[in-house]
Design a protein around this motif. Structure first.
Motif, mmCIF file in Angstrom:
data_model
loop_
_atom_site.group_PDB
_atom_site.id
_atom_site.type_symbol
_atom_site.label_atom_id
_atom_site.label_comp_id
_atom_site.label_asym_id
_atom_site.label_seq_id
_atom_site.Cartn_x
_atom_site.Cartn_y
_atom_site.Cartn_z
ATOM 1 N N SER A 68 0.842 -1.207 0.000
ATOM 2 C CA SER A 68 0.000 0.000 0.000
ATOM 3 C C SER A 68 0.870 1.247 0.000
ATOM 4 O O SER A 68 2.035 1.214 0.421
ATOM 5 N N PHE A 69 0.266 2.362 -0.457
ATOM 6 C CA PHE A 69 0.966 3.644 -0.423
ATOM 7 C C PHE A 69 1.125 4.131 1.010
ATOM 8 O O PHE A 69 2.017 4.929 1.309
ATOM 9 N N ASP A 70 0.254 3.669 1.890
ATOM 10 C CA ASP A 70 0.323 4.046 3.288
ATOM 11 C C ASP A 70 1.688 3.687 3.876
ATOM 12 O O ASP A 70 2.231 4.408 4.719
ATOM 13 N N PHE A 71 2.249 2.590 3.418
ATOM 14 C CA PHE A 71 3.569 2.134 3.866
ATOM 15 C C PHE A 71 4.628 3.199 3.573
ATOM 16 O O PHE A 71 5.462 3.529 4.424
ATOM 17 N N TYR A 72 4.600 3.770 2.374
ATOM 18 C CA TYR A 72 5.579 4.778 1.979
ATOM 19 C C TYR A 72 5.387 6.085 2.737
ATOM 20 O O TYR A 72 6.367 6.750 3.097
ATOM 21 N N PHE A 73 4.147 6.459 2.984
ATOM 22 C CA PHE A 73 3.881 7.686 3.730
ATOM 23 C C PHE A 73 4.424 7.580 5.154
ATOM 24 O O PHE A 73 4.968 8.544 5.699
ATOM 25 N N LYS A 74 4.277 6.416 5.756
ATOM 26 C CA LYS A 74 4.795 6.224 7.120
ATOM 27 C C LYS A 74 6.319 6.268 7.138
ATOM 28 O O LYS A 74 6.923 6.809 8.074
ATOM 29 N N LEU A 75 6.940 5.708 6.113
ATOM 30 C CA LEU A 75 8.401 5.791 6.022
ATOM 31 C C LEU A 75 8.836 7.248 5.872
ATOM 32 O O LEU A 75 9.828 7.674 6.478
ATOM 33 N N PHE A 76 8.093 8.007 5.079
ATOM 34 C CA PHE A 76 8.422 9.418 4.876
ATOM 35 C C PHE A 76 8.305 10.186 6.187
ATOM 36 O O PHE A 76 9.171 11.001 6.523
ATOM 37 N N ILE A 80 11.448 12.215 8.262
ATOM 38 C CA ILE A 80 11.488 13.677 8.417
ATOM 39 C C ILE A 80 12.455 14.138 9.517
ATOM 40 O O ILE A 80 13.262 15.052 9.289
ATOM 41 N N PRO A 81 12.407 13.571 10.731
ATOM 42 C CA PRO A 81 13.338 14.044 11.769
ATOM 43 C C PRO A 81 14.804 13.931 11.373
ATOM 44 O O PRO A 81 15.601 14.828 11.689
ATOM 45 N N ALA A 82 15.175 12.869 10.663
ATOM 46 C CA ALA A 82 16.569 12.694 10.247
ATOM 47 C C ALA A 82 17.002 13.794 9.283
ATOM 48 O O ALA A 82 18.137 14.276 9.341
ATOM 49 N N VAL A 83 16.092 14.203 8.406
ATOM 50 C CA VAL A 83 16.395 15.283 7.465
ATOM 51 C C VAL A 83 16.647 16.584 8.213
ATOM 52 O O VAL A 83 17.644 17.282 7.975
ATOM 53 N N ILE A 84 15.757 16.902 9.140
ATOM 54 C CA ILE A 84 15.857 18.161 9.879
ATOM 55 C C ILE A 84 17.119 18.199 10.732
ATOM 56 O O ILE A 84 17.918 19.139 10.652
ATOM 57 N N TYR A 131 0.959 6.804 12.117
ATOM 58 C CA TYR A 131 1.826 7.877 11.647
ATOM 59 C C TYR A 131 2.581 8.512 12.812
ATOM 60 O O TYR A 131 3.761 8.853 12.688
ATOM 61 N N LEU A 132 1.906 8.662 13.956
ATOM 62 C CA LEU A 132 2.555 9.248 15.122
ATOM 63 C C LEU A 132 3.679 8.342 15.621
ATOM 64 O O LEU A 132 4.760 8.815 15.979
ATOM 65 N N THR A 133 3.424 7.039 15.621
ATOM 66 C CA THR A 133 4.458 6.085 16.025
ATOM 67 C C THR A 133 5.654 6.149 15.087
ATOM 68 O O THR A 133 6.805 6.133 15.530
ATOM 69 N N ALA A 134 5.397 6.235 13.780
ATOM 70 C CA ALA A 134 6.477 6.336 12.795
ATOM 71 C C ALA A 134 7.324 7.584 13.049
ATOM 72 O O ALA A 134 8.556 7.533 12.970
ATOM 73 N N THR A 168 8.326 -6.473 14.811
ATOM 74 C CA THR A 168 7.741 -5.346 14.066
ATOM 75 C C THR A 168 8.630 -4.122 14.148
ATOM 76 O O THR A 168 8.867 -3.431 13.147
ATOM 77 N N ALA A 169 9.161 -3.843 15.349
ATOM 78 C CA ALA A 169 10.047 -2.694 15.531
ATOM 79 C C ALA A 169 11.327 -2.861 14.712
ATOM 80 O O ALA A 169 11.804 -1.906 14.081
ATOM 81 N N ALA A 170 11.876 -4.082 14.694
ATOM 82 C CA ALA A 170 13.107 -4.335 13.944
ATOM 83 C C ALA A 170 12.873 -4.184 12.445
ATOM 84 O O ALA A 170 13.673 -3.559 11.736
ATOM 85 N N GLU A 171 11.783 -4.742 11.945
ATOM 86 C CA GLU A 171 11.509 -4.666 10.509
ATOM 87 C C GLU A 171 11.250 -3.230 10.069
ATOM 88 O O GLU A 171 11.723 -2.810 8.999
ATOM 89 N N PHE A 172 10.539 -2.451 10.876
ATOM 90 C CA PHE A 172 10.319 -1.051 10.503
ATOM 91 C C PHE A 172 11.641 -0.292 10.514
ATOM 92 O O PHE A 172 11.863 0.606 9.688
ATOM 93 N N SER A 173 12.528 -0.659 11.442
ATOM 94 C CA SER A 173 13.853 -0.052 11.475
ATOM 95 C C SER A 173 14.610 -0.333 10.177
ATOM 96 O O SER A 173 15.280 0.539 9.625
ATOM 97 N N PHE A 174 14.487 -1.573 9.663
ATOM 98 C CA PHE A 174 15.127 -1.924 8.393
ATOM 99 C C PHE A 174 14.571 -1.060 7.261
ATOM 100 O O PHE A 174 15.324 -0.531 6.440
ATOM 101 N N PHE A 175 13.238 -0.941 7.223
ATOM 102 C CA PHE A 175 12.602 -0.163 6.153
ATOM 103 C C PHE A 175 13.007 1.307 6.237
ATOM 104 O O PHE A 175 13.267 1.953 5.220
ATOM 105 N N LEU A 176 13.049 1.834 7.459
ATOM 106 C CA LEU A 176 13.382 3.245 7.650
ATOM 107 C C LEU A 176 14.827 3.529 7.257
ATOM 108 O O LEU A 176 15.174 4.667 6.927
ATOM 109 N N ALA A 177 15.653 2.492 7.260
ATOM 110 C CA ALA A 177 17.049 2.666 6.854
ATOM 111 C C ALA A 177 17.162 3.069 5.393
ATOM 112 O O ALA A 177 18.113 3.753 5.002
ATOM 113 N N ILE A 178 16.195 2.662 4.574
ATOM 114 C CA ILE A 178 16.301 2.903 3.135
ATOM 115 C C ILE A 178 16.318 4.390 2.798
ATOM 116 O O ILE A 178 17.286 4.881 2.198
#
Length: 261
Positions: A68-76, A80-84, A131-134, A168-178
């Protein structure tokens, strides 16, 4: 940097990038041991070969990227904090990257926390990420801008504080690494290009080798880590970090004492 050093650094990157032990810290220590830590190409190499490791995530979790596109929005949102923080504190981060004491202290503090994280948050079983958790996980990830903290460790613990299961936390960490590591690679490459840094053919070949080795090793490391994490938790990584941090401090002060003598 020679070919053997490139391969060894890529192996270290592949093993440590997704484990909560700080890949940056290990790369700093290894490159210092090789005597190439201050070389401009080494600094670029340690960032660019992250492309190989994040490709391993895409390969292993290929189907998840088409749910789903929702997956990409949560990654985005998590990105955001890393960019800032990255843009605001870029110079300070670069200075910290050259300090082995920072790495050692961060390893020890992080190790102590990993010894306790299973007791504090290990019973959580939530698998849905809001989204808040992400965003909160993204804030935790920013702690890894301090060398030795561990991007994966900070983001995994961040997820567990939000009641996510360890897996779940580990897998989201992997995705967020991208997006995080891709962004860091693009920025660092642009900085070197703007500074007039030109790669030789030999250096290009080393980058290719580094990415291939990092990709293969990371594939194995991710699968092994998830399996181990489900059964045993984080304690072994906590003990490892503490031992590694103390060893780095002892070696650093021993070398300093020899220099003074």
């Amino acid at each position: 940097m020679n070919t053997l050093q490139a391969i060894l650094l890529a192996i270290i990157e592949g093993i440590t990038e997704f484990l909560p032990v700080s890949s940056t810290g290990h790369m700093i220590i290894a490159s210092s041991f090789f005597g190439i830590a201050q070389d401009d190409f080494t600094k670029l190499f340690t960032i660019v070969i992250q492309l190989g490791t994040i490709l391993s995530v895409v390969v292993l979790y290929f189907k998840r990227f088409f749910q789903s596109f929702d997956f990409y929005f949560k990654l985005f949102v998590g990105f955001i904090p890393a960019v800032i923080f990255g843009l605001l504190f870029s110079d300070a981060i670069d200075q910290l990257l050259e300090n082995p004491i920072t790495v050692a202290v961060s390893l020890i503090i992080g190790g102590v926390l990993l010894l306790k994280v299973d007791d504090w948050f290990g019973n959580s079983e939530e698998t849905k990420i809001s989204y808040l958790t992400a965003f909160k996980i993204g804030l935790f990830q920013c702690l890894a801008m301090i060398p030795g903290v561990s991007r994966s460790g900070a983001s995994i613990v961040g997820g567990m504080t939000q009641k996510l299961s360890r897996t779940t936390a580990a897998e989201f960490s992997f995705f967020l690494a991208i997006p995080t590591m891709l962004g860091a690679t693009v920025k660092k490459s642009y900085d070197y290009y703007k500074a007039g840094f030109e790669l030789t053919q030999e250096q290009v070949n080393l980058l290719i080798i580094g990415n291939i080795v990092g990709f293969i090793v990371a594939l194995i490391a991710i699968k092994s880590f998830i399996g181990y994490l489900q059964k045993h938790g984080f304690k072994i990584f906590g003990y490892y970090r503490i031992i590694a941090g103390i060893a780095i401090l002892l070696i650093h002060f021993f070398i300093q004492k020899l220099t003074i003598i």
